[in-house]
Design an enzyme around this catalytic site. Structure first.
Site, PDB file in Angstrom:
ATOM      1  CG  HIS A 280      38.892  37.226  42.155  1.00  0.00           C
ATOM      2  ND1 HIS A 280      39.642  37.104  43.223  1.00  0.00           N
ATOM      3  CD2 HIS A 280      38.692  38.485  42.253  1.00  0.00           C
ATOM      4  CE1 HIS A 280      39.876  38.133  43.912  1.00  0.00           C
ATOM      5  NE2 HIS A 280      39.093  39.095  43.479  1.00  0.00           N
ATOM      6  CG  ASP A 340      35.775  40.934  43.525  1.00  0.00           C
ATOM      7  OD1 ASP A 340      35.365  39.816  42.612  1.00  0.00           O
ATOM      8  OD2 ASP A 340      36.391  40.652  44.638  1.00  0.00           O
ATOM      9  CD  GLU A 341      40.007  42.465  45.290  1.00  0.00           C
ATOM     10  OE1 GLU A 341      40.330  43.022  46.339  1.00  0.00           O
ATOM     11  OE2 GLU A 341      39.866  41.202  45.360  1.00  0.00           O
ATOM     12  CB  VAL A 342      38.828  43.366  36.860  1.00  0.00           C
ATOM     13  CG1 VAL A 342      39.490  42.957  35.350  1.00  0.00           C
ATOM     14  CG2 VAL A 342      37.717  42.742  37.123  1.00  0.00           C
TER      15      VAL A 342
END
Lengths: 544, 544
Positions: A280, A340-342
């Site tokens: 992100h 998060d969400e790598v």
């Protein structure tokens, strides 16, 4: 300490009967004031006893003052500011009678006295996770007394007091004699806003803080930057926002940030900054060279970039400096590190990253690489004498979390199991998963949020105690200043009561009645909270 | 008349290349202005040719004026009002340069000349279903010429012209030389608002009318009363709103109604009133004795009431008087009679109604009773020299509809089949079913509305011609002034283009690009339209 619901209803009935004969106040169709035995209080206090005796308040005489023996006085600007604010909420939206107010002998409430009992009232401090928010409110003739250890409890008690005052058809203000003892069930009660998918003007953030105070929220989780934009103006690295913001109109200057923090402090609200890495982070790359991983197609760079580059020393030097600034700008003891969400695909494509992973040995993985990065970030935060909050993947991937690092649970599929696992490891947790308010649907979805029981997971008492609270998250993909407030309120109010009130406060009908009135009260106070269902408010939204 | 898309792109490319070298205007992330070959025009005109030649507009010199030979002049207040309004939209949100504007020789557009070609420009008339909205816009040096038969076309052309003007980084305004011929695909392009489930303040309605004009909508379908409240203040029967409104603050006075109608007229918008009967009428019963059917439990009245009582002469006497007033107050040639969702259970419980039905014979039914009632209402409207619009059940139940009565199709399950049936009977139809905007969901639902093809049903050309248009409906159960505007816009804009532009305008990517800019333009003009997706607007919403 708490009265049973049955006893409460009996007590209320007499009060309601006494009131109904003399009051001709038009009720809003959404919630006749008398339909809840507790009146329109939101969130419901831990213990509330309401008597049928009604006291009149005369706006030109009524005062909110420091009580005798209080450790806080006129030099406590936090309270002074709150006194003025709540006086306005009490009487401000009504046209004050210019004529002499009739004194109805023996039934007037002359003042609300605030008594801070601790020697250190915390007037000039910032609230933190262990701030004492308990208060005791005793409303009777001739004065009401609000006692609290600290100013934080006084702020919560002022809100409750203001919710108990009502206005009749003739513009006369009343309150029933009452006794209230109140304290929150959870210490962390947050609202997440996202200023990266869309920029939110300062005014929208301040209005959100107002509404949070009306709902006894105490943490603004500020997801300030993300892939799409970097509106935070860094003093150390001004190019980050100069290049990474949407435009020069879409930046939070240091002054803006200070203003948000102070506005929040005055309302007993912490500002928790989140600088989400290593994923992100597309917007970071625009103003900081080599901070992102170059993606490759075979042997050639594609021109695209992936997550933060975890294999360069320069990355960690930059991050150490950057988070040092963050730690100074934001007074809160916590920094949210994201995590998060790598997406590993770009790391996997980059020859240097691949080589780095290969060198670590066969047991190594990209998940471990992520943890390697996060561990360094955790160390940075520790070195600043701060604590970290991370999204759940950081825990799931096995990063080395110290026992004071907090795991925020956001994945919707099995959050109870996740809470069980996190607390089993002795780690504190915050629950966000069931309260993603950016997901919208037709109808009264507040009930779904209201029905969540944060401690329904299986675990021992010690585990349950590790749940610090929860957050209502309004991610910004489809939200900006045009729809932020009505989308957030009163849906987030449901979460507010779940996190403040007793576990057994679950009566949907009673909640609907109180919440409808509470929503009308928010309108009166300038919060454009959307309707729960058909109906109306006596005072509709200002400046529609 | 229409250029092919391929040719358009070629033409545009040269224009875009010429412009890009000299313009440094920051683009909004939602839609770089150049990403659509048509610029940010919404809805897309029927034929548009844009040249690379850029003309400058100098706010202090530029004029919108009546052209030579126009049948309308300064006495045409509708156009005078529009000139002032569009001048403000063009330049108003920008800080005007106080210094002398530099004249860039040979590239300035000095004026927009409006020429009304018909001898009767319709300046003082109300728009109707057959109003001519066609216009021709020729933009070139030294003046632009907007030609239309009637003022209605001029209004649409002014909107298009205003959408083609853009401002560069230095505050200079430009427009590309262009030729546009434009006219709507459908004559009836409506927005339904519901002021009964929640009252909408006058200001919200006027703002809606503004936004409708920006999207070339031409019918405000005003679902003004329903079960929940009766905000319409009748001159003949003032008790209806005195008793049936939510409160005295929640009423539309005759002055309010006149204001809405005139504000709409000035924007080429019809106001179509709906007084829905015989169902959806609970609020009527509060101010009009015996108008509703008393429900029974066996032989005893329950105290509840059902639909309008269809067996009393008094009912029809009242309705004749009431609709006579409605026909006078609302100038439109159509009155919407409603007729949807009639629940027969109360009629079936009422002994007198039962007896009435029994007497008609074995072939009779409650469906027939409903048609009996509606037929009388249709006669009332006919006697006023007006035409009726009804919801689809009226047709489904076999009421006697004259060939000029319009059937509005709202049921979502098989609207194509319903359109086929209605037009097969030779009746005109309006499509609402796929455009119930009160149903919300996460994400870009505007695409769903955009993809609807209103003439996809099977039927001959004559049948297709009977589809007058469609309506985007925002029912009010969960909508009031707090969320009306962002919930309606830009979602309704998708419906607006579908009803105005050519059938083959279906490119979602191009639509996204234009709609994003159009949404930013609405923000600049004071419409708090919500975002389509991540991004920003150069000028964000005013007063968030």
């Amino acid at each position: 300490m708490e009265l049973s619901a049955v006893l409460m209803r009996l007590l209320w009935l007499s009060a309601a009967l006494a009131a109904s004969s003399s009051s001709r106040r038009p009720r809003s169709a959404e919630a006749p004031q008398s339909s809840s035995p507790f009146g329109p209080v939101w969130p419901l206090p831990r213990s509330i006893r309401i008597s049928p005796d009604r006291l009149q308040l005369a706006p030109r005489r009524f005062q909110i003052v420091h009580g005798a023996g209080s450790s806080a006085g006129p030099q406590c600007s936090l309270l002074q500011d709150a006194f003025r604010r709540y006086y306005e909420y009490l009487f401000g939206y009504s046209k004050h009678q210019k004529h002499e107010e009739k004194s109805l002998a023996n039934t007037e409430l002359a003042a609300l006295q605030i008594i801070i009992t601790s020697e250190e009232p915390d007037c000039d401090k910032y609230p933190d996770i262990s701030s004492d928010e308990e208060y005791n409110l005793s409303i009777g003739e001739p004065v009401a007394v609000l006692k609290a250890e600290k100013v934080w409890g006084a702020l919560r008690g002022l809100e409750t007091f203001s919710q108990l005052v009502f206005e009749d058809d003739y513009g006369t203000f009343f309150i029933n004699a009452s006794d209230i003892t109140d304290f929150p069930r959870f210490a962390h009660r947050g609202i997440l806003i996202d200023t990266a998918r869309h920029f939110l003007p300062l005014k929208s953030i301040l209005t959100t803080l107002d509404a949070m105070a009306f709902n006894k929220f105490n943490v603004l989780h500020w997801h300030i930057v993300d892939d799409q934009s970097f509106p935070y103006q860094s003093i150390t690295f001004p190019e980050l926002s100069a290049q990474g913001s949407y435009s020069y109109n879409h930046i939070y200057t240091p002054t803006d940030v200070r203003l948000v923090i102070e506005y929040a402090r005055l309302r007993g609200i912490r500002v928790l900054p989140e600088f989400d890495t290593p994923g992100h982070t597309q917007s970071w790359g625009k103003g900081q060279k080599d901070i992102l991983t170059p993606c490759y197609n075979g042997e050639h760079p594609t021109g695209s970039y992936g997550p933060i580059n975890p294999i360069l020393n320069a990355t960690y030097e930059f991050m150490a400096k950057f988070f040092k600034e963050v730690g100074t700008v934001f007074p809160d003891e916590y920094i949210h590190l994201g995590g998060d969400e790598v997406d590993f695909s770009c790391w996997k494509s980059n020859p240097a990253v691949k080589e780095f992973v290969r060198k670590q040995g066969v047991w190594y993985s990209y998940t471990k690489l992520e943890s390697y990065y996060i561990d360094k970030m955790l160390d940075v935060v520790s070195s600043l004498n701060k604590k970290s909050i991370v999204w759940q993947e950081v825990f799931d991937n096995g990063a080395e979390l110290s026992s004071d690092s907090v795991v925020e649970v956001w994945m919707g599929n099995s959050y109870e199991e996740e809470l069980r696992k996190v607390t089993k490891e002795g780690l504190p947790a915050i629950l966000a998963a069931p309260w993603y308010l950016d997901y919208i649907s037709y109808g009264q979805d507040w009930m779904k949020y209201y029905k969540v029981e944060p401690l329904s997971f299986s675990g021992c008492e010690t585990q349950k105690k590790l749940v610090l609270g929860g957050e209502a998250c309004l991610w910004g993909e489809y939200v900006d200043a045009t729809n932020l407030i009505p989308r957030l309120w009163p849906r987030a109010s449901a979460v507010g009561e779940r996190l403040w009130s007793s576990k057994n406060v679950t009566d949907l009908e009673d909640a609907y009645s109180r919440l409808s009135e509470h929503r009308c009260r928010m309108l009166r106070r300038g919060i454009a909270a959307q309707p729960l269902n058909v109906g109306f408010c006596r005072h509709e939204v200002r400046n529609p």
